[in-house]
Design a protein around this motif. Structure first.
Motif, PDB file in Angstrom:
ATOM      1  N   TYR A 298     -30.559 -10.146 -10.077  1.00 12.40           N
ATOM      2  CA  TYR A 298     -31.957  -9.864  -9.748  1.00 12.40           C
ATOM      3  C   TYR A 298     -32.286 -10.354  -8.336  1.00 12.40           C
ATOM      4  CZ  TYR A 298     -37.078  -9.816 -10.399  1.00 12.40           C
ATOM      5  OH  TYR A 298     -38.428  -9.591 -10.280  1.00 12.40           O
ATOM      6  N   LEU A 299     -31.829 -11.567  -8.006  1.00  9.91           N
ATOM      7  CA  LEU A 299     -32.035 -12.102  -6.661  1.00  9.91           C
ATOM      8  C   LEU A 299     -31.367 -11.213  -5.617  1.00  9.91           C
ATOM      9  CD1 LEU A 299     -31.565 -15.957  -7.127  1.00  9.91           C
ATOM     10  CD2 LEU A 299     -33.669 -14.767  -6.514  1.00  9.91           C
ATOM     11  N   GLU A 300     -30.197 -10.706  -5.945  1.00 10.32           N
ATOM     12  CA  GLU A 300     -29.485  -9.817  -5.014  1.00 10.32           C
ATOM     13  C   GLU A 300     -30.261  -8.510  -4.816  1.00 10.32           C
ATOM     14  OE1 GLU A 300     -25.089  -7.705  -4.527  1.00 10.32           O
ATOM     15  OE2 GLU A 300     -25.414  -9.246  -6.053  1.00 10.32           O
ATOM     16  N   GLU A 301     -30.843  -7.985  -5.909  1.00 11.06           N
ATOM     17  CA  GLU A 301     -31.683  -6.792  -5.796  1.00 11.06           C
ATOM     18  C   GLU A 301     -32.868  -7.052  -4.879  1.00 11.06           C
ATOM     19  OE1 GLU A 301     -33.155  -4.825  -9.204  1.00 11.06           O
ATOM     20  OE2 GLU A 301     -31.198  -4.511 -10.132  1.00 11.06           O
ATOM     21  N   ALA A 302     -33.486  -8.219  -5.043  1.00 11.14           N
ATOM     22  CA  ALA A 302     -34.640  -8.577  -4.220  1.00 11.14           C
ATOM     23  C   ALA A 302     -34.250  -8.648  -2.748  1.00 11.14           C
ATOM     24  CB  ALA A 302     -35.225  -9.910  -4.682  1.00 11.14           C
ATOM     25  N   GLN A 303     -33.112  -9.233  -2.479  1.00 13.51           N
ATOM     26  CA  GLN A 303     -32.657  -9.345  -1.084  1.00 13.51           C
ATOM     27  C   GLN A 303     -32.383  -7.968  -0.485  1.00 13.51           C
ATOM     28  OE1 GLN A 303     -29.072 -11.695  -0.445  1.00 13.51           O
ATOM     29  NE2 GLN A 303     -29.889 -12.380   1.517  1.00 13.51           N
ATOM     30  N   ASN A 304     -31.765  -7.098  -1.255  1.00 16.97           N
ATOM     31  CA  ASN A 304     -31.486  -5.743  -0.765  1.00 16.97           C
ATOM     32  C   ASN A 304     -32.784  -4.985  -0.493  1.00 16.97           C
ATOM     33  OD1 ASN A 304     -28.721  -6.124  -0.933  1.00 16.97           O
ATOM     34  ND2 ASN A 304     -28.580  -5.290  -3.001  1.00 16.97           N
ATOM     35  N   PHE A 305     -33.763  -5.162  -1.376  1.00 15.67           N
ATOM     36  CA  PHE A 305     -35.046  -4.491  -1.194  1.00 15.67           C
ATOM     37  C   PHE A 305     -35.724  -4.972   0.087  1.00 15.67           C
ATOM     38  CE2 PHE A 305     -39.668  -4.346  -1.684  1.00 15.67           C
ATOM     39  CZ  PHE A 305     -39.870  -3.034  -2.060  1.00 15.67           C
ATOM     40  N   ILE A 306     -35.721  -6.268   0.303  1.00 20.18           N
ATOM     41  CA  ILE A 306     -36.358  -6.835   1.503  1.00 20.18           C
ATOM     42  C   ILE A 306     -35.647  -6.352   2.758  1.00 20.18           C
ATOM     43  CG2 ILE A 306     -36.787  -8.994   2.750  1.00 20.18           C
ATOM     44  CD1 ILE A 306     -37.123 -10.287  -0.074  1.00 20.18           C
ATOM     45  N   ASN A 307     -34.340  -6.272   2.711  1.00 21.93           N
ATOM     46  CA  ASN A 307     -33.574  -5.819   3.881  1.00 21.93           C
ATOM     47  C   ASN A 307     -33.865  -4.367   4.246  1.00 21.93           C
ATOM     48  OD1 ASN A 307     -32.328  -8.286   4.254  1.00 21.93           O
ATOM     49  ND2 ASN A 307     -30.525  -7.754   3.018  1.00 21.93           N
ATOM     50  N   GLN A 308     -34.428  -3.614   3.289  1.00 23.76           N
ATOM     51  CA  GLN A 308     -34.744  -2.203   3.549  1.00 23.76           C
ATOM     52  C   GLN A 308     -36.150  -2.010   4.126  1.00 23.76           C
ATOM     53  OE1 GLN A 308     -34.131  -0.213  -0.191  1.00 23.76           O
ATOM     54  NE2 GLN A 308     -31.981  -0.824  -0.330  1.00 23.76           N
ATOM     55  N   GLN A 309     -36.908  -3.106   4.255  1.00 28.12           N
ATOM     56  CA  GLN A 309     -38.275  -2.997   4.763  1.00 28.12           C
ATOM     57  C   GLN A 309     -38.256  -2.850   6.283  1.00 28.12           C
ATOM     58  OE1 GLN A 309     -40.637  -2.597   2.349  1.00 28.12           O
ATOM     59  NE2 GLN A 309     -38.726  -2.768   1.155  1.00 28.12           N
ATOM     60  N   ALA A 310     -38.549  -1.640   6.745  1.00 32.21           N
ATOM     61  CA  ALA A 310     -38.444  -1.337   8.172  1.00 32.21           C
ATOM     62  C   ALA A 310     -39.495  -2.060   9.014  1.00 32.21           C
ATOM     63  CB  ALA A 310     -38.567   0.170   8.401  1.00 32.21           C
ATOM     64  N   ASP A 311     -40.588  -2.500   8.375  1.00 38.10           N
ATOM     65  CA  ASP A 311     -41.654  -3.138   9.148  1.00 38.10           C
ATOM     66  C   ASP A 311     -41.415  -4.624   9.386  1.00 38.10           C
ATOM     67  OD1 ASP A 311     -42.023  -3.344   6.307  1.00 38.10           O
ATOM     68  OD2 ASP A 311     -43.987  -4.239   6.699  1.00 38.10           O
TER      69      ASP A 311
END
Length: 383
Positions: A298-311
């Motif tokens: 779950y933590l890894e999913e969260a990190q991947n999601f944050i890394n995709q935030q272009a802003d």
């Protein structure tokens, strides 16, 4: 043009993303241009002095919450007589000024500023955001000298629901004050608006609040509530969101006047907002599938999601993930002390990553965050 919202624009962007376009704070700047040496508009948010302890509010915005709920000392004020004297140069050039709180009618320095405005520039168009609980002789005397538009924060007109949201408030008195303010703005040729926070506690009142605003000649605006999780509509299961949208679809509201048409548009925005939340909400089956992933995954999913935030810049991505990770680990440590660690791990992974990203970075009180998590996700286990 770069679409970079990371340097002070995050709160407006968060509201924009929900589809609540009328509620984006940046809208106000579309009506003002800077011409000349002096600013034409000033916004004052100088104190958190407030008599209410609203369930969706924080100690940063309410002195009562800071004292009683947070058990913290008052926030020291840097605003003194020297600050007031500095304003004298700018007040004569202002066209508009807005006052926020806390509760503005309880903030002494605001009365000093208003008095200076009556002397130096009584034609300033002033807007005051109030919770509607304070209307004494001093307030009435002050308002008589100025041209003030009133915005009243009301999240329920139900005598049973109102005190559960706006603790220490009296809805009977607030309604009386609304009627007085309505007559005042008519006499002054200004305007009145009502700010409403749609939440789990009061969403059934949305149509009634639109009608209440119409009756009092007020525009209604809906604020997006991101936290706490026990209040926000975000993250609700699809079944609850269906119930909300079906209920709002049945409402029939008038649209004969320009005021009614504007309020109807904002009501439709909230309907669209609720519809949009469905795409972010997982079904029970999806939650069951998600419950098979581990806390570490779950933590890894969260990190991947944050890394995709272009802003976000690289540093901001790292800081955001670290903030979320620290808070999640703190919550799991609290759960372990309560003998609920495994239940907490199973529960936390059912929270969608976008909702996690919305709530956690802006939640500074980790202990309260755990209490809210336990109330919402571990209630049956605790019982």
């Amino acid at each position: 043009n770069s679409h970079d919202f990371s340097k002070g624009c995050q709160s407006c962007y968060a509201v924009f993303e929900t589809g609540n376009y009328a509620g984006v704070p940046a809208n106000v700047y579309d009506r003002h241009t800077h011409v000349g040496t002096y600013p034409k508009r000033m916004e004052f948010e100088l104190s958190n002095t407030c008599n209410l302890e609203c369930v969706m509010c924080t100690g940063e915005l309410s002195s009562s919450i800071r004292e009683r709920r947070d058990k913290k000392p008052p926030i020291p004020s840097p605003y003194d007589d020297a600050f007031l004297k500095q304003l004298d140069e700018y007040i004569p050039h202002l066209q508009t000024a807005q006052f926020l709180g806390g509760e503005p009618f309880l903030i002494p320095i605001y009365f000093q500023i208003w008095e200076r405005m009556t002397e130096l520039n009584p034609d300033i168009r002033i807007s005051i955001q109030t919770n509607g609980t304070i209307l004494n002789a001093r307030v009435k005397e002050l308002l008589a000298k100025l041209k003030v538009s009133i915005s009243i924060s009301i999240d329920s007109i139900d005598p049973e629901v109102y005190p559960t949201i706006r603790k220490n408030g009296d809805i009977v008195r607030v309604k009386q004050h609304v009627a007085w303010f309505s007559e005042y703005v008519k006499e002054k040729g200004t305007s009145m608006s009502i700010s409403f926070c749609p939440m789990q506690q009061n969403w059934r009142e949305i149509p009634a609040m639109v009608e209440f605003a119409n009756r009092h000649g007020a525009s209604i605006f809906f604020n997006s509530v991101f936290q706490p999780a026990t209040c926000s509509l975000m993250g609700l299961p699809i079944e609850r969101l269906n119930e909300i949208t079906e209920y709002l679809d049945k409402a029939t509201l008038p649209n004969a006047t320009a005021l009614e048409q504007g309020n109807l548009r904002r009501f439709n925005d909230i309907k669209a907002f609720a519809e949009g939340l469905k795409s972010q909400s997982g079904s029970n089956i999806e939650d069951q599938l998600r419950s098979n992933i581990t806390f570490e995954e779950y933590l890894e999913e969260a990190q991947n999601f944050i890394n995709q935030q272009a802003d976000l810049s690289l540093q901001q991505k790292q800081e955001t993930y670290q903030s979320i990770s620290d808070k999640l680990h703190f919550m799991m440590a609290c759960a372990e002390q309560d003998g609920l660690l495994e239940d907490a791990k199973r529960a936390i992974v059912t929270v969608t990553i976008p909702n996690l990203y919305r709530f956690l970075p802006s939640s500074e009180d980790k202990e309260r965050l755990y209490v809210l998590f336990k109330e919402k996700y571990l209630k049956e286990v605790v019982q």
